[in-house]
Write a protein that holds these residues in place. Sequence first.
Motif, PDB file in Angstrom:
ATOM      1  N   GLU A 211       0.837  -1.203   0.000  1.00 45.47           N
ATOM      2  CA  GLU A 211       0.000   0.000   0.000  1.00 45.47           C
ATOM      3  C   GLU A 211       0.877   1.259   0.000  1.00 45.47           C
ATOM      4  O   GLU A 211       0.593   2.233  -0.713  1.00 45.47           O
ATOM      5  N   THR A 216      -1.176   4.134  -2.179  1.00 51.61           N
ATOM      6  CA  THR A 216      -2.591   4.023  -1.780  1.00 51.61           C
ATOM      7  C   THR A 216      -2.760   4.037  -0.258  1.00 51.61           C
ATOM      8  O   THR A 216      -3.877   3.912   0.235  1.00 51.61           O
ATOM      9  N   MET A 217      -1.634   4.173   0.452  1.00 49.17           N
ATOM     10  CA  MET A 217      -1.716   4.157   1.911  1.00 49.17           C
ATOM     11  C   MET A 217      -2.509   5.348   2.434  1.00 49.17           C
ATOM     12  O   MET A 217      -3.221   5.263   3.441  1.00 49.17           O
ATOM     13  N   LEU A 220      -6.092   4.611   2.503  1.00 49.11           N
ATOM     14  CA  LEU A 220      -6.416   3.692   3.600  1.00 49.11           C
ATOM     15  C   LEU A 220      -6.483   4.424   4.934  1.00 49.11           C
ATOM     16  O   LEU A 220      -7.374   4.191   5.753  1.00 49.11           O
ATOM     17  N   LYS A 234      -7.434  -7.019   6.562  1.00 46.57           N
ATOM     18  CA  LYS A 234      -6.404  -7.397   5.587  1.00 46.57           C
ATOM     19  C   LYS A 234      -6.198  -8.913   5.528  1.00 46.57           C
ATOM     20  O   LYS A 234      -5.972  -9.490   4.471  1.00 46.57           O
TER      21      LYS A 234
END
Length: 380
Positions: A211, A216-217, A220, A234
């Motif tokens: 991620e 894309t962290m 999140l 997860k």
Amino acid sequence: MRASRRFSLSRLWAMVVKEFIQMSRDRLTFAMILGIPLMQLMVFGFVINTDPRHMPAAVLLADEGPQGRTLLEGLKNSTYFDFVKVVRTEEEGEMLLRQGQVQFVVSIPENFSRALLRGDRPAVLVQADATDPTATSGGLAALDGVINTALLGDFKGPLMRLAPVPPAIDLRVHALYNPEAVTQYNIVPGLMGVVLTMTLVLITGLAITRETERGTMENLLSMPLRPTEVLVGKITPYIFVGYIQVGMILLAARFIFDVPIHGNLALLLLASLFFIAANLAMGITFSTIAKNQLQAMQMSVFVFLPSMLLSGFLFPFRGMPGWAQVIGEILPITHFLRIARGVMLKGIGFADLGRELWPIALFAVVALAIGVKRYRQTLD
């Protein structure tokens, strides 16, 4: 500005210094570079033992005569057998074998000494847990020589007639659970633990770092989720992946390798859930510690190596030194191998699973707690 074509020691030195500085900043990778070969050296040098001795054994000594005690002392002095239990019945001895508490049970019958002195060749029964043929082969191979040597001192003077061939004792060996010493019976159930450890730890080890590296962290972190919800969310899909792997290995074990399944398959699947959860928790924890996917993979290798070598999968667990057995007991794969072999080969029940299940469950809880603690809720 173009560099001179001539080789420059000063530029080389600057490059070397730059690499050292970069290496010192990546301390985790540097520790792995030193730690993995050191661990290999220790494991291969000290732990691997293909002729295990001091195996735990139980004895049923029903004879009160001196020859029975002489025989028992001879077996102790051989260094193959450590008598840690005294049983009163054969059923009690078989229960210890089934639970894996001892590797051998030696039964010396009543009136053994009297029958021996009369020249009646009394029978001595040795039962062995042969689920791991390597663990028992040394002790069984040495039995004839050990018994004859132990009693040789008693065959003097008028008893010399008992010494000649055939041996004075009728030695009966029962190799239980895997009497033909088929290697697949031991390896294939163990492969279930090895495959699950290798794949699940690696896959979830990349979960958070992937991620971060894909950018894309931030998405999140912007979601209204607690760290526990993120980590459990997860790993949950991979529980089904783990069960697919378990199903594939069980089908191959039954229909390709002809491995018997004597126990309750539902118990094995229940134990698999604990083991899968422990591996996923360990992997996701690595993912919260590692800064990138390379570090996560290195951590997975760092765990996979001792899991292969210290769990009893490749080498007899009881043949390892004490400190290695302590490390092995911490690893969840060690307990899962005992469960898988116990259910498939011995037919053990739920009452026998408890002593192996709770260490796996404890490992999963501790690993997940560390992962939640390490989970960063910011990009800093």
